[in-house]
Design a protein around this motif. Sequence first.
Motif, PDB file in Angstrom:
ATOM      1  N   ASN A   1      42.983 -54.087 -43.742  1.00  0.00           N
ATOM      2  CA  ASN A   1      43.641 -55.043 -44.750  1.00  0.00           C
ATOM      3  C   ASN A   1      44.005 -56.272 -43.992  1.00  0.00           C
ATOM      4  N   MET A   2      43.365 -57.294 -44.547  1.00  0.00           N
ATOM      5  CA  MET A   2      43.593 -58.527 -43.827  1.00  0.00           C
ATOM      6  C   MET A   2      44.928 -59.368 -44.182  1.00  0.00           C
ATOM      7  N   ASP A   3      45.432 -59.111 -45.486  1.00  0.00           N
ATOM      8  CA  ASP A   3      46.420 -59.978 -45.966  1.00  0.00           C
ATOM      9  C   ASP A   3      47.901 -59.274 -45.612  1.00  0.00           C
TER      10      ASP A   3
ATOM     11  N   GLU B   1      46.278 -48.051 -47.286  1.00  0.00           N
ATOM     12  CA  GLU B   1      45.235 -48.339 -46.287  1.00  0.00           C
ATOM     13  C   GLU B   1      45.720 -48.165 -44.986  1.00  0.00           C
TER      14      GLU B   1
ATOM     15  N   GLU C   1      49.444 -66.868 -48.524  1.00  0.00           N
ATOM     16  CA  GLU C   1      47.923 -66.083 -48.263  1.00  0.00           C
ATOM     17  C   GLU C   1      47.276 -66.629 -47.276  1.00  0.00           C
TER      18      GLU C   1
ATOM     19  N   ARG D   1      42.192 -62.373 -52.893  1.00  0.00           N
ATOM     20  CA  ARG D   1      41.749 -60.957 -52.936  1.00  0.00           C
ATOM     21  C   ARG D   1      40.431 -61.232 -53.403  1.00  0.00           C
TER      22      ARG D   1
ATOM     23  N   ARG E   1      49.280 -51.521 -49.232  1.00  0.00           N
ATOM     24  CA  ARG E   1      49.247 -51.607 -47.714  1.00  0.00           C
ATOM     25  C   ARG E   1      49.571 -50.145 -46.967  1.00  0.00           C
TER      26      ARG E   1
ATOM     27  N   ARG F   1      47.430 -63.030 -39.020  1.00  0.00           N
ATOM     28  CA  ARG F   1      47.328 -61.677 -39.493  1.00  0.00           C
ATOM     29  C   ARG F   1      48.708 -60.976 -39.586  1.00  0.00           C
ATOM     30  N   LYS F   2      49.694 -61.283 -40.611  1.00  0.00           N
ATOM     31  CA  LYS F   2      50.749 -60.735 -40.768  1.00  0.00           C
ATOM     32  C   LYS F   2      50.699 -60.344 -42.265  1.00  0.00           C
ATOM     33  N   PRO F   3      51.587 -59.513 -42.687  1.00  0.00           N
ATOM     34  CA  PRO F   3      51.901 -59.311 -44.252  1.00  0.00           C
ATOM     35  C   PRO F   3      52.215 -60.457 -44.927  1.00  0.00           C
ATOM     36  N   ALA F   4      51.482 -60.780 -46.067  1.00  0.00           N
ATOM     37  CA  ALA F   4      51.674 -62.078 -46.797  1.00  0.00           C
ATOM     38  C   ALA F   4      53.211 -62.095 -47.236  1.00  0.00           C
ATOM     39  N   THR F   5      53.712 -61.007 -47.604  1.00  0.00           N
ATOM     40  CA  THR F   5      55.020 -60.848 -48.329  1.00  0.00           C
ATOM     41  C   THR F   5      56.048 -61.670 -47.411  1.00  0.00           C
TER      42      THR F   5
END
Lengths: 156, 254
Positions: free
Chosen positions: A154-156, B31, A67, A135, B28, A74-78
């Motif tokens: 969305n930041m995460d 949004e 996270e 979150r 995601r 700034r990329k998806p946490a997945t």
Amino acid sequence: MLIAKITAVLAMGTAVGILYRVPQNLLIYGSFAGLLSWGTFYIATVFGAKPVAACFLGSLSAGCLAEALARLVRKPATIFIIPGFIPLVPGREAYTTMLYLVEGRYAEGMAMAVMTLLIGGAIAFGIFLSTTLFRLTANYNVRGKMPHARSGQNMD
Amino acid sequence: MPANLEQALRLAVQAGEIMLRNGAETSRVEETMEHIAKSCGAARAQSFVIPTGVFLTVTDAAGASTTTMRRIHDRTINLDRIAKVNELSRRLADRRLSCEDAGMLLDRIARERTGFSWGPAMAASGVVGASAAVLQDAAGFGEICAAFLAAAIVRYIAHIVTRLKGVRFMFDFCGAMAAALIGQLLDMVWPNLNRDIIIIGAIMPLVPGVAITNAIRDVIAGDLLSGLSRGLEATLTAIAVAMGVAIVLTASLS
């Protein structure tokens, strides 16, 4: 032996990233997430923690790193979570369960099945807890500035 | 229907489709679609996403509104595309990208081949298997090489099976069966190899990592419907792998 395992964990993070088509410049972060989770698991085991607790700590630390990295680059946490928890997956426990059941040793098989489920649940709730923590802090920051914002971009 | 509203709708739905098709989590996708629609001229946007489809309603300042939906049939895993669409939506929201360019960029993201071809993917799968074997305590050099081979072959089976459209869980089932078969055969040829370690390593690339992660993240975000269906997907995958191994083991016992 320990060095071989550390190398294996690092290689595993990158290889898992390739399998899930993680952006190529981010593959190395996945390795670090995997190393952190497995290292935490290993140290906890050395200090005498049971596998369930050790896996929980491992996935919690990997989730927190993922996270934090997600907000940093700034990329998806997945992208960082998946290589992080793969080294902890109870592959041996799941396999031993099937082996016992096939051999007709049902009592031992059921005990091993419960063990597999507990370890899986510990991994899941480690990720659950880390994502929830991040979150909460994000929403707290946003609420201070804009009263009705849900959560900006969305930041995460 | 005003032209810019139509453009906003088309862009946002296309972005949502790409993200969902490549394995993004529900919140995601929702949004991102709302941000893109608002950046391209919609006053309000409401989206509803489930793992098999996206719905979007956009409304302009005058109150005219339009709705569209897109059904998602086949899904793959490509985190690179998700990251790219995410980046695009961020640039649109910051006005660093015009909506016309965004449309072209989305077309390119949807079409381009990303990631590695099947050769390196097989090698990566082999590395995952070999690493998983190294992490088992009793692993020797022979087991590690065998696990590499078995996991790479599992990936090759995936390459064949995923060409057949609309076949769910067959890849995991066939892959697990192949992994167990290879472990069993190698164990027969060289009895001092440990069959268990080979099979444990070879089924490691079959772990449904994206389904597990998305199920957890959907449940946290409150998308219970998506979280439940993704959790079911992960569970069924695990059962398919377990049954594939179990069937081969049963056959080898008798």
